[in-house]
Design a protein around this motif. Structure first.
Motif, mmCIF file in Angstrom:
data_model
loop_
_atom_site.group_PDB
_atom_site.id
_atom_site.type_symbol
_atom_site.label_atom_id
_atom_site.label_comp_id
_atom_site.label_asym_id
_atom_site.label_seq_id
_atom_site.Cartn_x
_atom_site.Cartn_y
_atom_site.Cartn_z
ATOM 1 N N TRP A 69 0.792 -1.223 0.000
ATOM 2 C CA TRP A 69 0.000 0.000 0.000
ATOM 3 C C TRP A 69 0.827 1.277 0.000
ATOM 4 C CZ3 TRP A 69 -4.581 0.812 -1.671
ATOM 5 C CH2 TRP A 69 -5.478 -0.252 -1.728
ATOM 6 N N PRO A 70 1.973 1.335 0.667
ATOM 7 C CA PRO A 70 2.745 2.588 0.574
ATOM 8 C C PRO A 70 3.140 2.930 -0.859
ATOM 9 C CG PRO A 70 3.506 1.320 2.442
ATOM 10 C CD PRO A 70 2.534 0.449 1.693
ATOM 11 N N ARG A 71 3.566 1.934 -1.611
ATOM 12 C CA ARG A 71 3.947 2.184 -3.003
ATOM 13 C C ARG A 71 2.730 2.558 -3.844
ATOM 14 N NH1 ARG A 71 7.317 -2.206 -6.302
ATOM 15 N NH2 ARG A 71 5.320 -3.253 -6.547
ATOM 16 N N ARG A 72 1.627 1.900 -3.608
ATOM 17 C CA ARG A 72 0.408 2.205 -4.370
ATOM 18 C C ARG A 72 -0.076 3.624 -4.085
ATOM 19 N NH1 ARG A 72 -3.550 -2.898 -3.915
ATOM 20 N NH2 ARG A 72 -4.420 -1.956 -5.781
ATOM 21 N N LEU A 73 -0.081 4.002 -2.815
ATOM 22 C CA LEU A 73 -0.546 5.343 -2.456
ATOM 23 C C LEU A 73 0.416 6.426 -2.948
ATOM 24 C CD1 LEU A 73 -1.929 4.682 1.127
ATOM 25 C CD2 LEU A 73 -3.218 5.070 -0.972
ATOM 26 N N LEU A 74 1.703 6.142 -2.914
ATOM 27 C CA LEU A 74 2.673 7.114 -3.421
ATOM 28 C C LEU A 74 2.529 7.293 -4.931
ATOM 29 C CD1 LEU A 74 4.974 9.022 -2.782
ATOM 30 C CD2 LEU A 74 6.555 7.104 -3.049
ATOM 31 N N ALA A 75 2.278 6.225 -5.640
ATOM 32 C CA ALA A 75 2.064 6.329 -7.088
ATOM 33 C C ALA A 75 0.812 7.141 -7.391
ATOM 34 C CB ALA A 75 1.962 4.938 -7.708
ATOM 35 N N ALA A 76 -0.272 6.902 -6.659
ATOM 36 C CA ALA A 76 -1.504 7.658 -6.877
ATOM 37 C C ALA A 76 -1.318 9.126 -6.518
ATOM 38 C CB ALA A 76 -2.637 7.053 -6.053
ATOM 39 N N THR A 77 -0.621 9.393 -5.432
ATOM 40 C CA THR A 77 -0.351 10.775 -5.027
ATOM 41 C C THR A 77 0.520 11.480 -6.055
ATOM 42 O OG1 THR A 77 -0.496 10.104 -2.715
ATOM 43 C CG2 THR A 77 0.579 12.204 -3.169
ATOM 44 N N THR A 78 1.489 10.769 -6.591
ATOM 45 C CA THR A 78 2.346 11.345 -7.624
ATOM 46 C C THR A 78 1.543 11.654 -8.876
ATOM 47 O OG1 THR A 78 4.250 10.137 -6.749
ATOM 48 C CG2 THR A 78 4.433 10.985 -8.993
ATOM 49 N N ALA A 79 0.640 10.768 -9.251
ATOM 50 C CA ALA A 79 -0.205 11.015 -10.420
ATOM 51 C C ALA A 79 -1.070 12.259 -10.206
ATOM 52 C CB ALA A 79 -1.080 9.796 -10.711
ATOM 53 N N LEU A 80 -1.619 12.407 -8.998
ATOM 54 C CA LEU A 80 -2.408 13.602 -8.684
ATOM 55 C C LEU A 80 -1.548 14.858 -8.705
ATOM 56 C CD1 LEU A 80 -4.708 12.361 -5.781
ATOM 57 C CD2 LEU A 80 -5.433 13.218 -8.001
ATOM 58 N N ALA A 81 -0.356 14.767 -8.134
ATOM 59 C CA ALA A 81 0.534 15.929 -8.088
ATOM 60 C C ALA A 81 0.981 16.356 -9.480
ATOM 61 C CB ALA A 81 1.745 15.625 -7.211
ATOM 62 N N VAL A 82 1.310 15.390 -10.322
ATOM 63 C CA VAL A 82 1.726 15.707 -11.690
ATOM 64 C C VAL A 82 0.567 16.345 -12.448
ATOM 65 C CG1 VAL A 82 2.372 14.667 -13.908
ATOM 66 C CG2 VAL A 82 3.586 14.026 -11.842
ATOM 67 N N SER A 83 -0.619 15.776 -12.318
ATOM 68 C CA SER A 83 -1.786 16.329 -13.014
ATOM 69 C C SER A 83 -2.106 17.738 -12.538
ATOM 70 C CB SER A 83 -3.006 15.435 -12.801
ATOM 71 O OG SER A 83 -2.792 14.167 -13.342
ATOM 72 N N GLY A 84 -2.117 17.935 -11.235
ATOM 73 C CA GLY A 84 -2.416 19.251 -10.694
ATOM 74 C C GLY A 84 -1.375 20.300 -11.062
ATOM 75 N N THR A 85 -0.114 19.930 -10.971
ATOM 76 C CA THR A 85 0.957 20.872 -11.315
ATOM 77 C C THR A 85 0.937 21.214 -12.793
ATOM 78 O OG1 THR A 85 2.284 19.914 -9.535
ATOM 79 C CG2 THR A 85 3.431 21.291 -11.133
ATOM 80 N N ALA A 86 0.697 20.221 -13.628
ATOM 81 C CA ALA A 86 0.645 20.485 -15.067
ATOM 82 C C ALA A 86 -0.538 21.386 -15.411
ATOM 83 C CB ALA A 86 0.554 19.173 -15.841
ATOM 84 N N GLN A 87 -1.693 21.120 -14.809
ATOM 85 C CA GLN A 87 -2.856 21.973 -15.069
ATOM 86 C C GLN A 87 -2.588 23.404 -14.609
ATOM 87 O OE1 GLN A 87 -5.830 21.068 -16.729
ATOM 88 N NE2 GLN A 87 -4.515 19.344 -17.201
ATOM 89 N N TRP A 88 -1.913 23.547 -13.478
ATOM 90 C CA TRP A 88 -1.570 24.864 -12.961
ATOM 91 C C TRP A 88 -0.633 25.594 -13.917
ATOM 92 C CZ3 TRP A 88 -2.961 25.951 -7.620
ATOM 93 C CH2 TRP A 88 -2.646 27.246 -7.221
ATOM 94 N N LEU A 89 0.392 24.901 -14.386
ATOM 95 C CA LEU A 89 1.344 25.537 -15.307
ATOM 96 C C LEU A 89 0.724 25.860 -16.660
ATOM 97 C CD1 LEU A 89 4.729 23.730 -14.636
ATOM 98 C CD2 LEU A 89 4.137 26.103 -14.188
ATOM 99 N N ILE A 90 -0.183 25.016 -17.117
ATOM 100 C CA ILE A 90 -0.853 25.295 -18.398
ATOM 101 C C ILE A 90 -1.714 26.547 -18.269
ATOM 102 C CG2 ILE A 90 -2.572 24.430 -20.027
ATOM 103 C CD1 ILE A 90 -1.498 21.570 -19.320
ATOM 104 N N ALA A 91 -2.487 26.624 -17.193
ATOM 105 C CA ALA A 91 -3.308 27.823 -16.975
ATOM 106 C C ALA A 91 -2.426 29.054 -16.807
ATOM 107 C CB ALA A 91 -4.206 27.630 -15.758
ATOM 108 N N ALA A 92 -1.337 28.906 -16.067
ATOM 109 C CA ALA A 92 -0.421 30.031 -15.862
ATOM 110 C C ALA A 92 0.246 30.442 -17.168
ATOM 111 C CB ALA A 92 0.639 29.654 -14.827
ATOM 112 N N GLY A 93 0.527 29.476 -18.025
ATOM 113 C CA GLY A 93 1.126 29.797 -19.316
ATOM 114 C C GLY A 93 0.192 30.603 -20.196
ATOM 115 N N HIS A 94 -1.084 30.244 -20.190
ATOM 116 C CA HIS A 94 -2.057 30.976 -21.004
ATOM 117 C C HIS A 94 -2.307 32.380 -20.451
ATOM 118 C CE1 HIS A 94 -3.072 27.890 -23.861
ATOM 119 N NE2 HIS A 94 -3.303 27.019 -22.894
ATOM 120 N N ILE A 95 -2.533 32.482 -19.156
ATOM 121 C CA ILE A 95 -2.819 33.783 -18.558
ATOM 122 C C ILE A 95 -1.556 34.639 -18.496
ATOM 123 C CG2 ILE A 95 -3.622 34.955 -16.461
ATOM 124 C CD1 ILE A 95 -5.798 33.532 -18.141
ATOM 125 N N GLY A 96 -0.453 34.038 -18.111
ATOM 126 C CA GLY A 96 0.804 34.785 -18.037
ATOM 127 C C GLY A 96 1.272 35.259 -19.397
ATOM 128 N N GLY A 97 0.997 34.476 -20.425
ATOM 129 C CA GLY A 97 1.374 34.871 -21.777
ATOM 130 C C GLY A 97 0.681 36.144 -22.217
#
Length: 143
Positions: A69-97
């Motif tokens: 379970w530690p590995r499974r939860l870390l993988a899921a958390t990483t997937a959430l973190a990558v998705s959230g960070t990418a969405q944040w940077l994409i929005a920031a790229g459009h608005i910041g541009g």
């Protein structure tokens, strides 16, 4: 004839310390690649969330993190973190541009509710489905 056991067993070749740097480098690379592709094409590319989930599960396995379970939860958390960070940077790229700022300088100036609203408006139903399924895929694949 009796078998002779060696006094010291052969050392294990698995390295259990390798997964943190692998996961960190893999997640950072996925975020940068996803944001660059999305900003370059003008589309969200939600399917990359599934690829990032598979990558997180694979890197944890290859890096030698023990299963469970530690590995499974870390993988899921990483997937959430990558998705959230990418969405944040994409929005920031459009608005910041529009304000003459690169994405990494515009990102700290944006609030979470604003980024959430922009992401919900920009993502298609398929993108949102992929974003929702990514942590579940990471949980399953990181067994």
């Amino acid at each position: 004839m009796t078998s002779v056991k060696p006094a010291h067993p052969a050392p294990s070749r698995t390295s259990h310390w390798l997964w943190p740097p692998l996961l960190l480098i893999g997640a950072a690379t996925a975020v940068v690649a996803w944001a660059t592709l999305a900003l370059g094409t003008g589309r969200q590319h939600g399917w990359i969330a599934l690829a990032a989930a598979l990558q997180a599960a694979w890197l944890l396995r290859v890096g030698g993190m023990p299963g469970g379970w530690p590995r499974r939860l870390l993988a899921a958390t990483t997937a959430l973190a990558v998705s959230g960070t990418a969405q944040w940077l994409i929005a920031a790229g459009h608005i910041g541009g529009q304000m003459g700022l690169p994405a990494w300088l515009a990102a700290p100036k944006m609030g979470a509710s604003y980024v959430c609203t922009l992401s919900l408006l920009a993502n298609t139903r398929l993108d949102l489905l992929c974003l929702a399924l990514a942590p579940l895929l990471a949980l399953r694949m990181a067994r």
